[in-house]
Design a protein around this motif. Structure first.
Motif, PDB file in Angstrom:
ATOM      1  N   THR A 181       1.277  -1.036   0.456  1.00  0.00           N
ATOM      2  CA  THR A 181       0.344   0.330  -0.392  1.00  0.00           C
ATOM      3  C   THR A 181       0.767   0.817  -0.475  1.00  0.00           C
ATOM      4  OG1 THR A 181      -1.957  -1.079   1.301  1.00  0.00           O
ATOM      5  CG2 THR A 181      -1.675   1.378   1.247  1.00  0.00           C
ATOM      6  N   ARG A 182       0.511   1.904  -0.805  1.00  0.00           N
ATOM      7  CA  ARG A 182       1.161   3.416  -1.070  1.00  0.00           C
ATOM      8  C   ARG A 182       1.098   4.664   0.317  1.00  0.00           C
ATOM      9  NH1 ARG A 182       0.175   9.138  -2.715  1.00  0.00           N
ATOM     10  NH2 ARG A 182       2.607  10.201  -3.273  1.00  0.00           N
ATOM     11  N   ASN A 183       0.150   4.371   0.608  1.00  0.00           N
ATOM     12  CA  ASN A 183      -0.160   5.326   2.169  1.00  0.00           C
ATOM     13  C   ASN A 183      -0.189   4.320   2.959  1.00  0.00           C
ATOM     14  OD1 ASN A 183       0.362   7.902   1.348  1.00  0.00           O
ATOM     15  ND2 ASN A 183      -1.462   7.825  -0.415  1.00  0.00           N
ATOM     16  N   LEU A 184      -0.445   4.159   4.305  1.00  0.00           N
ATOM     17  CA  LEU A 184      -0.752   3.617   5.849  1.00  0.00           C
ATOM     18  C   LEU A 184      -0.942   5.049   6.610  1.00  0.00           C
ATOM     19  CD1 LEU A 184       1.448   0.640   6.602  1.00  0.00           C
ATOM     20  CD2 LEU A 184      -1.064   0.507   5.566  1.00  0.00           C
ATOM     21  N   VAL A 185      -2.488   4.243   7.363  1.00  0.00           N
ATOM     22  CA  VAL A 185      -2.527   5.474   7.775  1.00  0.00           C
ATOM     23  C   VAL A 185      -3.010   4.792   9.396  1.00  0.00           C
ATOM     24  CG1 VAL A 185      -4.378   7.201   8.432  1.00  0.00           C
ATOM     25  CG2 VAL A 185      -3.143   7.514   6.334  1.00  0.00           C
ATOM     26  N   LEU A 186      -2.593   5.939  10.060  1.00  0.00           N
ATOM     27  CA  LEU A 186      -2.717   4.848  12.101  1.00  0.00           C
ATOM     28  C   LEU A 186      -3.606   6.057  12.546  1.00  0.00           C
ATOM     29  CD1 LEU A 186      -2.898   2.903  13.806  1.00  0.00           C
ATOM     30  CD2 LEU A 186      -0.496   3.573  14.782  1.00  0.00           C
ATOM     31  N   LEU A 187      -4.850   6.085  12.896  1.00  0.00           N
ATOM     32  CA  LEU A 187      -5.354   6.806  13.431  1.00  0.00           C
ATOM     33  C   LEU A 187      -5.538   6.116  15.021  1.00  0.00           C
ATOM     34  CD1 LEU A 187      -7.231   9.322  13.948  1.00  0.00           C
ATOM     35  CD2 LEU A 187      -9.370   7.685  12.824  1.00  0.00           C
ATOM     36  N   VAL A 188      -5.432   6.774  16.081  1.00  0.00           N
ATOM     37  CA  VAL A 188      -4.880   6.591  17.412  1.00  0.00           C
ATOM     38  C   VAL A 188      -6.437   7.502  18.522  1.00  0.00           C
ATOM     39  CG1 VAL A 188      -4.230   5.959  20.158  1.00  0.00           C
ATOM     40  CG2 VAL A 188      -3.223   5.693  17.729  1.00  0.00           C
ATOM     41  N   ILE A 189      -7.234   6.544  18.048  1.00  0.00           N
ATOM     42  CA  ILE A 189      -8.691   7.598  19.524  1.00  0.00           C
ATOM     43  C   ILE A 189      -8.678   7.585  20.744  1.00  0.00           C
ATOM     44  CG2 ILE A 189     -11.072   7.590  19.139  1.00  0.00           C
ATOM     45  CD1 ILE A 189     -11.690   6.352  16.107  1.00  0.00           C
ATOM     46  N   VAL A 218      -7.510   1.856  12.393  1.00  0.00           N
ATOM     47  CA  VAL A 218      -8.041   2.438  13.664  1.00  0.00           C
ATOM     48  C   VAL A 218      -8.307   1.840  14.542  1.00  0.00           C
ATOM     49  CG1 VAL A 218      -9.704   3.971  14.620  1.00  0.00           C
ATOM     50  CG2 VAL A 218      -9.691   3.496  12.368  1.00  0.00           C
ATOM     51  N   CYS A 219      -7.492   2.069  15.862  1.00  0.00           N
ATOM     52  CA  CYS A 219      -7.251   1.601  17.320  1.00  0.00           C
ATOM     53  C   CYS A 219      -7.615   2.720  18.353  1.00  0.00           C
ATOM     54  CB  CYS A 219      -5.568   1.221  16.849  1.00  0.00           C
ATOM     55  SG  CYS A 219      -5.788  -0.330  18.562  1.00  0.00           S
ATOM     56  N   ALA A 220      -7.157   2.592  19.443  1.00  0.00           N
ATOM     57  CA  ALA A 220      -6.550   2.754  20.499  1.00  0.00           C
ATOM     58  C   ALA A 220      -6.322   2.772  21.329  1.00  0.00           C
ATOM     59  CB  ALA A 220      -8.139   2.951  21.388  1.00  0.00           C
ATOM     60  N   ASP A 221      -5.358   3.569  22.395  1.00  0.00           N
ATOM     61  CA  ASP A 221      -4.792   3.253  23.382  1.00  0.00           C
ATOM     62  C   ASP A 221      -5.462   3.039  24.851  1.00  0.00           C
ATOM     63  OD1 ASP A 221      -6.238   5.712  24.431  1.00  0.00           O
ATOM     64  OD2 ASP A 221      -4.732   7.247  25.280  1.00  0.00           O
ATOM     65  N   HIS A 222      -6.196   3.081  24.796  1.00  0.00           N
ATOM     66  CA  HIS A 222      -7.026   2.219  26.012  1.00  0.00           C
ATOM     67  C   HIS A 222      -8.819   2.715  26.298  1.00  0.00           C
ATOM     68  CE1 HIS A 222      -7.611   6.372  27.913  1.00  0.00           C
ATOM     69  NE2 HIS A 222      -6.365   6.490  27.560  1.00  0.00           N
ATOM     70  N   GLY A 223      -9.472   2.088  26.949  1.00  0.00           N
ATOM     71  CA  GLY A 223     -10.317   2.073  27.014  1.00  0.00           C
ATOM     72  C   GLY A 223     -11.049   3.362  27.981  1.00  0.00           C
ATOM     73  N   GLN A 224     -12.214   2.913  29.086  1.00  0.00           N
ATOM     74  CA  GLN A 224     -12.264   3.675  30.019  1.00  0.00           C
ATOM     75  C   GLN A 224     -13.451   2.797  30.828  1.00  0.00           C
ATOM     76  OE1 GLN A 224     -13.360   7.696  29.955  1.00  0.00           O
ATOM     77  NE2 GLN A 224     -11.058   8.719  28.715  1.00  0.00           N
ATOM     78  N   LEU A 275      -8.291  -2.719  29.436  1.00  0.00           N
ATOM     79  CA  LEU A 275      -7.595  -3.047  28.135  1.00  0.00           C
ATOM     80  C   LEU A 275      -7.415  -3.154  26.966  1.00  0.00           C
ATOM     81  CD1 LEU A 275      -5.829  -6.524  30.793  1.00  0.00           C
ATOM     82  CD2 LEU A 275      -4.813  -4.245  29.911  1.00  0.00           C
ATOM     83  N   GLU A 276      -8.258  -3.650  26.544  1.00  0.00           N
ATOM     84  CA  GLU A 276      -9.246  -4.109  25.458  1.00  0.00           C
ATOM     85  C   GLU A 276     -10.025  -3.256  24.629  1.00  0.00           C
ATOM     86  OE1 GLU A 276     -11.787  -7.019  25.092  1.00  0.00           O
ATOM     87  OE2 GLU A 276     -10.494  -8.675  26.153  1.00  0.00           O
ATOM     88  N   VAL A 277      -8.910  -2.639  22.974  1.00  0.00           N
ATOM     89  CA  VAL A 277      -9.415  -2.055  22.043  1.00  0.00           C
ATOM     90  C   VAL A 277      -9.046  -2.295  21.197  1.00  0.00           C
ATOM     91  CG1 VAL A 277      -7.587  -0.215  23.312  1.00  0.00           C
ATOM     92  CG2 VAL A 277      -6.149  -1.419  21.347  1.00  0.00           C
ATOM     93  N   PRO A 278     -10.143  -1.643  20.157  1.00  0.00           N
ATOM     94  CA  PRO A 278     -10.288  -2.448  18.667  1.00  0.00           C
ATOM     95  C   PRO A 278      -9.930  -1.577  18.084  1.00  0.00           C
ATOM     96  CG  PRO A 278     -11.827  -0.225  18.965  1.00  0.00           C
ATOM     97  CD  PRO A 278     -10.951  -0.535  20.193  1.00  0.00           C
TER      98      PRO A 278
END
Length: 407
Positions: free
Chosen positions: A53-61, A271-277, A397-400
């Motif tokens: 893939t030419r462009n890889l984007v990682l979005l951390v919410i 799209v991923c995350a650092d943690h839940g709440q 602990l669990e993130v999508p």
């Protein structure tokens, strides 16, 4: 009748560093962008799936938990493109997890273990992301400290073979922490959700991709995007609040518009995350002001997080500390020797940061259910927080992980 012993939190959930966590996601991205990962890649996403893939984007919410997403947007854009549920790191908090996203290393190696971390080399407890002493003061650089040397980490952007961009809120894009962890990547600040995606779209479309273009015109890129607002809403109003759920809808709508903007650019978006709440309550709050016998055992203010508080004990106070916790707090916290957390692999495996033991104290107070443990410095006003994180619940602990292609 004797009250049954509470079950150890360490028997419930632990972070995964062997192939199912955010550390492994970063190893996949490093390998896919021509670098050499030092930990196993993600089982659910082999590097080959991303490499062409030419462009890889990682979005951390920030603050987006996997279970919370399932409950509140089961038919939403992220749920429809969900490919895995990952484990974040321990402690399940921004300071530790975002450093993992920026370095590819587990906390065992990068050595940042919470919002408040005792840095012996500086002689104080620091708020490590803003880079100021907990009691207030100037940042690392203004105090004459080189943050890159202080942290001693190697950014992901210097470990891969492609051009990179870090896209973060304007108010933190040039912070000492971001500068130290951005390496050779360009840094772009934004003022809102659409501006974040607009900045990313401009980078992606700067050299439009077409089949047959010369290689130097189609050089691959890696873009890292960070969105903090959901976490902020959760802290202030609760992650189960209508405001938090409504903001998720805004994120998904803006993401959909972004995908339309970059159609035809040979891009994949993770799209991923650092943690839940979890949402706390006043009834489960342990405030050291209410427990002076416990507070007098401590040589330093509490470090780490309200859900995983690292305690530094005064000499000769260990027995008093343990007896008090057993007698008064056993239903709300579990007391774990900090070195035991290292032995169990809670911070990761492999090479250990030489400062790690200094940064996790003698004992850790692990919060049960939705409890928190807090203290307050003389200059700190009461600061009620609803949504909290840092602990070992699945919600934290669990993130999508979602994978989306615009074309």
């Amino acid at each position: 009748m004797t009250r049954p012993e509470p079950r150890s939190l360490l028997e419930h959930h632990r972070p995964d560093y062997a192939g199912g966590g955010i550390v492994n996601l970063m190893s996949t991205l490093i390998a896919a962008r021509g670098g050499q990962p030092e930990t196993p890649t993600l089982t659910a996403l082999p590097p080959a799936r991303l490499a062409d893939t030419r462009n890889l984007v990682l979005l951390v919410i920030d603050g987006l938990g996997a279970d919370w997403l399932r409950r509140h947007a089961p038919e939403g854009l992220l749920a429809r493109h969900h490919i895995a549920t990952l484990s974040t790191v321990f402690p399940a908090t921004t300071a530790a997890a975002i450093t993992t996203y920026l370095t590819g290393d587990a906390p065992l190696r990068h050595g940042l273990t919470g919002w408040h971390t005792y840095l012996r080399e500086l002689g104080c407890v620091m708020a490590v992301l803003p880079g100021t002493p907990r009691y207030g003061g100037v940042s690392y650089a203004r105090a004459g400290i080189d943050p890159a040397r202080l942290f001693g980490t190697r950014p992901v952007f210097d470990r891969i073979a492609t051009r990179s961009s870090v896209i973060a809120p304007q108010f933190i894009i040039d912070s000492d922490f971001n500068r130290a962890h951005s390496g050779q990547a360009e840094r772009l600040g934004f003022q809102g959700l659409d501006d974040m995606f607009g900045q990313a779209a401009r980078v992606i479309r700067a050299a439009p991709w077409r089949p047959g273009r010369r290689r130097h015109d189609t050089a691959p890129r890696y873009l890292y995007l960070y969105w903090p607002r959901l976490d902020t809403i959760g802290h202030q109003q609760g992650i189960e609040s209508a405001a938090a759920v409504g903001h998720l809808a805004q994120i998904e709508a803006a993401l959909a518009r972004f995908l339309e903007q970059i159609t035809g650019t040979d891009t994949q978006v993770l799209v991923c995350a650092d943690h839940g709440q979890v949402d706390s309550t006043p009834e489960t709050r342990v405030d050291l002001d209410d427990h002076p016998e416990l507070a007098e055992c401590l040589a330093l203010p509490l470090c780490g997080e309200p859900r995983a508080a690292f305690c530094y004990l005064r000499p000769g106070r260990e027995r008093q500390f343990l007896d008090y916790c057993e007698a008064h707090l056993a239903e709300r916290v579990e007391v774990v020797p900090s070195n035991r957390l290292i032995e169990l692999g809670m911070f990761g495996s492999g090479e250990r940061n030489p400062r790690l033991a200094e940064r996790i104290g003698d004992y850790c107070l692990l919060a049960r259910d939705n409890a928190i443990v807090v203290d307050r410095l003389p200059n700190e006003r009461p600061h009620p927080v609803v949504g909290v994180h840092g602990g070992l619940s699945r919600a934290e602990l669990e993130v999508p992980l979602a994978l989306l292609r615009p074309d």
